[in-house]
Design a protein around this motif. Sequence first.
Motif, PDB file in Angstrom:
ATOM      1  N   ARG A 255       2.221  -4.940 -18.815  1.00 53.95           N
ATOM      2  CA  ARG A 255       1.753  -5.486 -17.416  1.00 53.95           C
ATOM      3  C   ARG A 255       1.042  -7.186 -18.020  1.00 53.95           C
ATOM      4  O   ARG A 255       0.702  -7.087 -19.126  1.00 53.95           O
ATOM      5  CB  ARG A 255       0.347  -4.755 -17.079  1.00 53.95           C
TER       6      ARG A 255
ATOM      7  N   LYS B 208       1.524  10.936 -17.300  1.00 59.29           N
ATOM      8  CA  LYS B 208       2.553  11.005 -16.703  1.00 59.29           C
ATOM      9  C   LYS B 208       3.893  11.520 -17.276  1.00 59.29           C
ATOM     10  O   LYS B 208       4.781  11.877 -16.602  1.00 59.29           O
ATOM     11  CB  LYS B 208       2.778   9.599 -16.292  1.00 59.29           C
TER      12      LYS B 208
ATOM     13  N   ASP C 148       6.444  -3.657 -16.184  1.00 59.40           N
ATOM     14  CA  ASP C 148       4.970  -3.191 -15.135  1.00 59.40           C
ATOM     15  C   ASP C 148       4.855  -4.637 -14.509  1.00 59.40           C
ATOM     16  O   ASP C 148       5.439  -5.485 -14.300  1.00 59.40           O
ATOM     17  CB  ASP C 148       3.817  -2.605 -15.999  1.00 59.40           C
ATOM     18  N   VAL C 149       3.592  -4.567 -13.872  1.00 57.45           N
ATOM     19  CA  VAL C 149       3.336  -5.534 -12.925  1.00 57.45           C
ATOM     20  C   VAL C 149       3.206  -7.015 -13.697  1.00 57.45           C
ATOM     21  O   VAL C 149       2.762  -7.088 -14.865  1.00 57.45           O
ATOM     22  CB  VAL C 149       1.761  -5.576 -12.704  1.00 57.45           C
ATOM     23  N   GLY C 150       4.016  -7.976 -12.897  1.00 57.11           N
ATOM     24  CA  GLY C 150       3.822  -9.293 -13.779  1.00 57.11           C
ATOM     25  C   GLY C 150       5.057  -9.549 -14.761  1.00 57.11           C
ATOM     26  O   GLY C 150       5.170 -10.595 -15.121  1.00 57.11           O
TER      27      GLY C 150
ATOM     28  N   THR D  31      11.716   4.295  -9.232  1.00 57.21           N
ATOM     29  CA  THR D  31      10.378   4.539  -8.981  1.00 57.21           C
ATOM     30  C   THR D  31      10.212   4.774  -7.377  1.00 57.21           C
ATOM     31  O   THR D  31       9.408   5.758  -6.906  1.00 57.21           O
ATOM     32  CB  THR D  31       9.344   3.526  -9.388  1.00 57.21           C
TER      33      THR D  31
ATOM     34  N   GLN E 256       0.203  -0.874   1.203  1.00 57.31           N
ATOM     35  CA  GLN E 256      -0.700  -1.964   0.659  1.00 57.31           C
ATOM     36  C   GLN E 256       0.148  -2.526  -0.772  1.00 57.31           C
ATOM     37  O   GLN E 256       0.483  -1.611  -1.755  1.00 57.31           O
ATOM     38  CB  GLN E 256      -1.927  -1.492  -0.140  1.00 57.31           C
TER      39      GLN E 256
ATOM     40  N   GLY F 207       5.670  -5.479  -3.240  1.00 58.66           N
ATOM     41  CA  GLY F 207       6.437  -6.023  -4.577  1.00 58.66           C
ATOM     42  C   GLY F 207       7.621  -5.199  -4.960  1.00 58.66           C
ATOM     43  O   GLY F 207       8.245  -4.765  -4.059  1.00 58.66           O
TER      44      GLY F 207
ATOM     45  N   VAL G 144       8.100  -2.285  -6.131  1.00 58.82           N
ATOM     46  CA  VAL G 144       8.232  -0.791  -5.894  1.00 58.82           C
ATOM     47  C   VAL G 144       7.831  -0.552  -4.304  1.00 58.82           C
ATOM     48  O   VAL G 144       8.467   0.077  -3.554  1.00 58.82           O
ATOM     49  CB  VAL G 144       7.253   0.034  -6.619  1.00 58.82           C
TER      50      VAL G 144
ATOM     51  N   CYS H 275       0.585  -5.321   3.916  1.00 53.10           N
ATOM     52  CA  CYS H 275      -0.134  -6.308   3.370  1.00 53.10           C
ATOM     53  C   CYS H 275       0.228  -6.778   1.949  1.00 53.10           C
ATOM     54  O   CYS H 275       0.786  -5.759   1.321  1.00 53.10           O
ATOM     55  CB  CYS H 275      -1.779  -5.994   3.525  1.00 53.10           C
TER      56      CYS H 275
ATOM     57  N   ASP I   9       1.238 -11.913  -1.396  1.00 50.62           N
ATOM     58  CA  ASP I   9       2.596 -12.885  -1.421  1.00 50.62           C
ATOM     59  C   ASP I   9       3.520 -13.025  -0.056  1.00 50.62           C
ATOM     60  O   ASP I   9       3.882 -11.887   0.434  1.00 50.62           O
ATOM     61  CB  ASP I   9       3.396 -12.101  -2.409  1.00 50.62           C
TER      62      ASP I   9
ATOM     63  N   VAL J 250      -5.062  -8.605   4.045  1.00 47.76           N
ATOM     64  CA  VAL J 250      -5.210  -7.745   2.860  1.00 47.76           C
ATOM     65  C   VAL J 250      -6.332  -6.934   3.067  1.00 47.76           C
ATOM     66  O   VAL J 250      -6.410  -5.893   2.515  1.00 47.76           O
ATOM     67  CB  VAL J 250      -5.408  -8.766   1.665  1.00 47.76           C
TER      68      VAL J 250
ATOM     69  N   GLY K  84       2.714   4.283  -5.104  1.00 46.37           N
ATOM     70  CA  GLY K  84       3.148   4.106  -6.514  1.00 46.37           C
ATOM     71  C   GLY K  84       2.347   3.276  -7.394  1.00 46.37           C
ATOM     72  O   GLY K  84       2.410   3.461  -8.556  1.00 46.37           O
ATOM     73  N   ALA K  85       1.174   2.807  -7.062  1.00 47.16           N
ATOM     74  CA  ALA K  85       0.320   2.296  -7.761  1.00 47.16           C
ATOM     75  C   ALA K  85      -0.217   3.068  -8.949  1.00 47.16           C
ATOM     76  O   ALA K  85      -0.687   4.403  -8.512  1.00 47.16           O
ATOM     77  CB  ALA K  85      -0.606   1.485  -6.959  1.00 47.16           C
ATOM     78  N   ASN K  86      -0.639   2.384 -10.089  1.00 51.08           N
ATOM     79  CA  ASN K  86      -1.445   3.406 -11.204  1.00 51.08           C
ATOM     80  C   ASN K  86      -2.939   3.420 -10.854  1.00 51.08           C
ATOM     81  O   ASN K  86      -3.384   2.362 -10.234  1.00 51.08           O
ATOM     82  CB  ASN K  86      -1.059   2.724 -12.387  1.00 51.08           C
TER      83      ASN K  86
ATOM     84  N   ASN L  84       4.591   8.623  -8.872  1.00 47.26           N
ATOM     85  CA  ASN L  84       5.259   7.375  -9.367  1.00 47.26           C
ATOM     86  C   ASN L  84       5.990   7.776 -10.912  1.00 47.26           C
ATOM     87  O   ASN L  84       6.519   6.669 -11.495  1.00 47.26           O
ATOM     88  CB  ASN L  84       4.287   6.267  -9.573  1.00 47.26           C
TER      89      ASN L  84
HETATM   90  P1  NAD Z   1       4.752  -6.165  -8.484  1.00 47.50           P
HETATM   91  O1  NAD Z   1       4.226  -7.214  -9.372  1.00 47.50           O
HETATM   92  O2  NAD Z   1       6.283  -6.240  -8.243  1.00 47.50           O
HETATM   93  O3  NAD Z   1       4.119  -5.910  -6.960  1.00 47.50           O
HETATM   94  C1  NAD Z   1       2.885  -5.721  -6.760  1.00 47.50           C
HETATM   95  C2  NAD Z   1       2.589  -6.440  -5.377  1.00 47.50           C
HETATM   96  O4  NAD Z   1       1.381  -6.162  -4.986  1.00 47.50           O
HETATM   97  C3  NAD Z   1       3.063  -7.765  -5.265  1.00 47.50           C
HETATM   98  O5  NAD Z   1       3.754  -8.296  -4.163  1.00 47.50           O
HETATM   99  C4  NAD Z   1       1.681  -8.546  -5.211  1.00 47.50           C
HETATM  100  O6  NAD Z   1       1.611  -9.575  -4.720  1.00 47.50           O
HETATM  101  C5  NAD Z   1       0.626  -7.337  -4.516  1.00 47.50           C
HETATM  102  N1  NAD Z   1      -0.733  -7.668  -4.538  1.00 47.50           N
HETATM  103  C6  NAD Z   1      -1.535  -7.985  -5.435  1.00 47.50           C
HETATM  104  N2  NAD Z   1      -2.713  -7.941  -5.255  1.00 47.50           N
HETATM  105  C7  NAD Z   1      -2.653  -7.486  -4.007  1.00 47.50           C
HETATM  106  C8  NAD Z   1      -3.814  -7.256  -2.897  1.00 47.50           C
HETATM  107  N3  NAD Z   1      -5.032  -7.172  -3.319  1.00 47.50           N
HETATM  108  N4  NAD Z   1      -3.268  -6.648  -1.912  1.00 47.50           N
HETATM  109  C9  NAD Z   1      -2.013  -6.378  -1.558  1.00 47.50           C
HETATM  110  N5  NAD Z   1      -1.136  -6.633  -2.109  1.00 47.50           N
HETATM  111  C10 NAD Z   1      -1.519  -7.072  -3.255  1.00 47.50           C
HETATM  112  O7  NAD Z   1       4.557  -4.721  -9.361  1.00 47.50           O
HETATM  113  P2  NAD Z   1       5.278  -3.240  -8.938  1.00 47.50           P
HETATM  114  O8  NAD Z   1       6.371  -3.234 -10.214  1.00 47.50           O
HETATM  115  O9  NAD Z   1       5.975  -3.205  -7.722  1.00 47.50           O
HETATM  116  O10 NAD Z   1       4.100  -2.353  -9.333  1.00 47.50           O
HETATM  117  C11 NAD Z   1       3.211  -1.795  -8.432  1.00 47.50           C
HETATM  118  C12 NAD Z   1       2.447  -0.912  -8.608  1.00 47.50           C
HETATM  119  O11 NAD Z   1       3.049   0.461  -8.956  1.00 47.50           O
HETATM  120  C13 NAD Z   1       1.420  -1.257 -10.011  1.00 47.50           C
HETATM  121  O12 NAD Z   1       0.237  -0.362  -9.852  1.00 47.50           O
HETATM  122  C14 NAD Z   1       2.320  -0.591 -11.091  1.00 47.50           C
HETATM  123  O13 NAD Z   1       1.469  -0.332 -12.165  1.00 47.50           O
HETATM  124  C15 NAD Z   1       2.742   0.762 -10.314  1.00 47.50           C
HETATM  125  N6  NAD Z   1       4.040   1.407 -11.023  1.00 47.50           N
HETATM  126  C16 NAD Z   1       5.213   0.396 -10.863  1.00 47.50           C
HETATM  127  C17 NAD Z   1       6.429   1.173 -11.620  1.00 47.50           C
HETATM  128  C18 NAD Z   1       7.764   0.212 -11.779  1.00 47.50           C
HETATM  129  O14 NAD Z   1       8.695   0.924 -11.920  1.00 47.50           O
HETATM  130  N7  NAD Z   1       7.699  -1.007 -11.447  1.00 47.50           N
HETATM  131  C19 NAD Z   1       6.510   2.239 -11.984  1.00 47.50           C
HETATM  132  C20 NAD Z   1       5.336   3.161 -11.775  1.00 47.50           C
HETATM  133  C21 NAD Z   1       4.162   2.530 -11.365  1.00 47.50           C
END
Ligand code: NAD
Length: 347
Positions: free
Chosen positions: A42, A66, A113-115, A148, A177, A180, A182, A200, A203, A221, A257-259, A285
Motif C-alpha cells: 500500500r 485471509k 494494494d491501494v495506491g 477480487t 463507498q 476504484g 475493486v 461516492c 476521485d 462522501v 472489498g475494503a480491508n 475479499n
Molecule cells: P483503489 O485505490 O483503486 O480504490 C480506492 C478508491 O477509494 C479510490 O477511487 C479512492 O479515490 C477512493 N477513496 C479514498 N478515500 C475515500 C473516501 N473517503 N470516500 C470514498 N472513496 C474514497 O484501491 P483498490 O485496489 O480498489 O482497493 C480498495 C480496498 O479494497 C482497499 O481497502 C484494499 O485494501 C482492498 N482490497 C483490494 C484488493 C485488490 O485486489 N486491489 C484485494 C483485497 C482488498
Amino acid sequence: MFDLASFDDHEGVHFFHDGDSGLRCVIAVHSTVLGPSAGGCRMWDYATGAEMVTDVLRLSQGMSYKNAMAGLELGGGKAVIWGNSKTDKSEALFRAFGRAVESLQGKYYTAEDVGIDTADIEIAAQETSYAAGLTSGGAASGDPSPITALGVFRGIKATAMRAFGTDDLNGRTVAVQGVGSVGGHVCQYLAEAGANLVVCDVDETALAVVSQRDSATIAAVNDIYDVEADIFSPNALGAIINPDTLKRLKVKVIAGGANNQLKTPEMGAMVRDAGILYAPDYVINGAGIINVAAEISGTYSREWVDAKMDILIETLGQVLDEALETGGATNIVADRIAKARIEAARA
Ligand code: NAD
C-alpha cells in the motif's frame, strides 16, 4: 512497537529507508506458519510514522487470516510505503522497494494494494523475484482487482441470500463507498445484476465512469452512510464501521472489498445488534490473493483460481450460517476459524 495494541506476535517487522529515492517503507511479516507470507503493498500519505506502523501491523495480521480462510499455503504479510501515490512515485523508489522485498529472501511476496498499480510492481520485480500481480512472465496474473471484485460480488449475493432469503439483487439498492480498482468492478457486476447504485468517491474521474456506465447516482462522501439502501458496500479504506457511522446506516447487509472495515473488533457485535449481517472483510475479499497465489505457485491457472473462489464463497457462507445459528458476531466466528486453521498447521 511491542506495546502497540495492533502488535499480534508478528514474526518480523522490517523498516527500510533509501536516501537516494526517498523510500520509507515497512514490511510486516505476521506469520509464515502456512507458508511464505504474502500480501499487497500500500502507498499512502500517512499523517505520522506511528499511524503507518499500526496500519501495516493490522493489515499483515489480516493477511494471515485471509490466506488461511482462502485455503492457501501462504502466511500473512504486508508492505506500506509512506508517500503520496499521485505525486511521489519514481522508478528509483520502486527499485529500492524491490531490493527491500528481496532482502527478506522469500519470507514475503508483494503485489498491488491501494495506491500501487501493476507498473509499480513491474519495476520492483526488476530487483526481486518475490513479486506477483505482474503483467509479464510465464505465470503473470496481472492486476488482482477484477478477480477480487468478482469474489466480492459473489460474497454480496451469498450474504444477501441469508439476510433477505434470496440472492436476487434486481431492484435492490446498494450504497458503494469507493469506486476504484475493486469498487468500480463491483459496481459493474451489481449493475448487470439489476441493482440500483448510489456511489461516492473522492476521485471525480472514477465517479464519472461509474455514473455513466452503471447509471449510478452520486452521493457526497459524507452522505453515503445515510443512503436509504439494502446493502452497504465499502470498497475504499478501513475503520469506516464505527459507532458514529453505524447509527446512520439503514441497511441490512454490509459487504464490500475494503480491508479492516470495523474500527475495532467489538464493532462486529454492535453491527449484529443493529440487525445488520456483516460479511467479514478478509473472507469476502480473498479472491484477489487467490489469483496472486496462483502466480506465486509458478503456473497460473484460471480454473484453479475459480475452484478456490468457489470454496471461498462456501467458507463465507459457513461463517455467516454459524454466526446466525449461534448468535455470534461474524467477525469473531471468522477469526476463530482462521486461527484454528493456522494452529492446526502449526501443530
Ligand atoms: P483503489 O485505490 O483503486 O480504490 C480506492 C478508491 O477509494 C479510490 O477511487 C479512492 O479515490 C477512493 N477513496 C479514498 N478515500 C475515500 C473516501 N473517503 N470516500 C470514498 N472513496 C474514497 O484501491 P483498490 O485496489 O480498489 O482497493 C480498495 C480496498 O479494497 C482497499 O481497502 C484494499 O485494501 C482492498 N482490497 C483490494 C484488493 C485488490 O485486489 N486491489 C484485494 C483485497 C482488498
